[in-house]
Write an enzyme that holds these catalytic residues in place. Structure first.
Site, PDB file in Angstrom:
ATOM      1  N   CYS A 184       0.835  -1.205   0.000  1.00 37.62           N
ATOM      2  CA  CYS A 184       0.000   0.000   0.000  1.00 37.62           C
ATOM      3  C   CYS A 184       0.878   1.267   0.000  1.00 37.62           C
ATOM      4  O   CYS A 184       1.708   1.409  -0.884  1.00 37.62           O
ATOM      5  CB  CYS A 184      -0.965  -0.063   1.175  1.00 37.62           C
ATOM      6  N   ASP A 204      -9.858  -5.298  -5.287  1.00 37.32           N
ATOM      7  CA  ASP A 204      -9.415  -4.242  -4.370  1.00 37.32           C
ATOM      8  C   ASP A 204     -10.213  -2.952  -4.580  1.00 37.32           C
ATOM      9  O   ASP A 204     -10.193  -2.385  -5.673  1.00 37.32           O
ATOM     10  CB  ASP A 204      -7.917  -3.997  -4.608  1.00 37.32           C
ATOM     11  N   HIS A 255      -7.951  -5.793  -0.772  1.00 39.94           N
ATOM     12  CA  HIS A 255      -6.715  -5.087  -0.424  1.00 39.94           C
ATOM     13  C   HIS A 255      -5.936  -5.789   0.694  1.00 39.94           C
ATOM     14  O   HIS A 255      -4.724  -5.925   0.622  1.00 39.94           O
ATOM     15  CB  HIS A 255      -7.101  -3.670   0.018  1.00 39.94           C
TER      16      HIS A 255
END
Lengths: 355, 134
Positions: free
Chosen positions: A143, A300, A329
């Site tokens: 991320c 996601d 995610h």
């Protein structure tokens, strides 16, 4: 067919379930249990080295550094014993290090992405090299952690980075219709300066709301229904409890870093266009030469797949691969299928490049 | 045999049909909500709401901050800004220490290399001699 249970028995069973439901919701599970030692600290950041379980001669030569996002705790990488990515990699002979950015306080409101990528990360890497005795290393960024590792890889391409793994990396913001966060943080609607002037840092509650509001029904209702339905299944409850412990452990994000994320990334899409400047240096993605694996979560909502694809065309790495996994995610690394899909793939890819 | 069959049999669940209905409803709601939050009007509405909340609470926040600051001054205690500035100085100090640690590491490596180099260079010269002497 069995006869229906009596009303009293049903009432007591309901009461028992309600008790366990509240207990799970009001307590914290033991997460991040893999043994580790802190080998370096700076401000709130800590570098951990996980205690190896494989004899030194059987261990892989190149150490692996895990870099998670700056607005969540990294314990998701080591969720619970028996279902932990860290534990999995350590048991496969990797020398694993984890960079925990810590919880920013009001005094950290001025920390920028520049500081994370060019001050904290290089220092932690220097310490990791000294600890492991290896000048080359692998780095996994997840991320926002993937943004920081990408910046580092581009600006410090001669510092020994051998393998770069990017997990659900939000790098390309050109497809604005698919990126809900980009719509929400549009400068017509969202005044980032006003929020940061009021709070200093981006409050944890707002970040948490933002992530959950992408799928409000799933996060605020269905999630709890799932727990209620599975109360008689101890393994499912254990998994839910651990995940909920991580989800509710929210932290703020350093104000200046948040402003930069919104302005340079969500609004101006500077990184992928090679226009981002970090410490007055232009971040040129073509300078990335490390072997590259990009892991994309097909379902996601936080980082849609379109955000992670373009990097492959921009880097100079000869050895590059994209791996698509069904899931969300977080689910692709911490979900119940992660140990059968994502982890073995990462381990095999890295294993072939870590000698 | 009949006991095992009984154990394996699914117990009567009065809520099963309700659960099915609930899941279908939640699925439909979920899709609708995902579409809703992904619209310009939702972004505009939440932005406006947030803006209003911050603007509305600003005078109270400022008043509170002012009175806390006055209170702290009365008791000769440091303000939040002063503590934050101190913390920043500590971080800078930590960075200097980290730089020193890095330099020390480099010196130690250079020193150990210097120590091993003459020994390695001396080895071919001395060992045959010492061999002869022996």
């Amino acid at each position: 067919m069995q006869s229906p249970p009596s009303v009293t028995a049903e009432y007591f069973a309901y009461q028992r379930r309600l008790r366990s439901f509240t207990q799970v919701l009001s307590s914290k599970a033991s997460i991040a249990q893999t043994p580790k030692v802190a080998v370096w600290t700076l401000n709130k950041a800590k570098l951990y080295r996980y205690t190896p379980v494989v004899p030194a001669q059987k261990r892989l030569r190149i150490p692996l550094l895990l870099v998670f996002a700056i607005m969540n705790r990294p314990s998701i990488l080591d969720l619970r014993p028996g279902h932990s990515f860290v534990e999995f990699m350590v048991s496969h002979g990797y020398d694993v290090y984890l960079l925990d950015w810590g919880i920013p306080g009001y005094e950290d409101r001025g920390i920028r992405l520049d500081d994370y990528a060019m001050e904290y990360l290089p220092r932690a890497i220097r310490k990791m090299k000294a600890e492991s005795g290896s000048e080359v290393f692998s780095m996994l960024g997840w991320c926002i952690g993937a943004i920081l590792t990408t910046i580092y890889a581009a600006l410090k391409s001669d510092e020994g980075l051998h393998n770069l793994l990017l997990l659900t990396a939000p790098l390309d913001f050109s497809n604005r219709s698919n990126v809900t966060f980009a719509r929400w943080t549009d400068k017509r609607y969202f005044n980032v300066d006003k929020i940061l002037d009021a709070f200093g840092n981006m409050p944890a509650e707002m970040i948490d709301y933002g992530a959950k509001a992408l799928k409000p029904v799933d996060n605020y209702i269905t999630n709890y229904c799932k727990l209620w339905d599975n109360l008689d299944n101890p393994r499912a409850v254990e998994a839910w409890h651990a995940m909920n412990t991580w989800v509710t452990d929210t932290i703020p994000m350093a104000g200046a870093a948040y402003r930069q994320l919104i302005e340079d990334f969500y609004r101006n899409n500077a990184l992928i266009q090679n226009k981002l400047r970090i410490r007055n240096q232009l971040v040129d993605l073509s300078r990335i030469r490390a072997n590259l694996l990009t892991v994309i979560a097909e379902g996601d909502h936080i980082t849609p797949p379109c955000q992670s694809e373009a990097i492959l065309q921009k880097v100079s790495s000869r050895d590059k691969e994209v791996y698509r996994v069904p899931g969300g995610h977080i689910g692709i690394m911490a979900g119940s299928a992660a140990h059968r899909t994502t982890w073995p793939h990462i381990e095999q890819w890295l294993g072939a490049r870590s000698h | 045999m009949s006991e095992t069959r009984q154990e394996n049999a699914k117990p009567f669940d009065p809520y099963e049909s309700f659960r099915g209905m609930r899941d279908k409803y939640l699925d439909a709601m979920s899709k609708a909500m995902i579409d809703t939050v992904n619209t310009e009007s939702y972004a505009q509405a939440t932005g406006a709401m947030l803006d209003y909340c911050i603007s509305a609470s600003a005078p109270f926040r400022e008043a509170l901050e002012k009175s806390i600051l006055q209170g702290l001054q009365q008791f000769s205690l440091p303000s939040r800004q002063e503590v934050a500035a101190l913390a920043e100085r500590f971080t800078n100090l930590e960075m200097r220490l980290d730089d020193l640690d890095a330099k020390l590491d480099r010196l130690l490596i250079a020193f150990s290399e210097q120590k091993t180099e003459p020994a390695a260079r001396a080895e071919p010269k001395h060992s045959p001699q010492s061999g002869k002497r022996a």
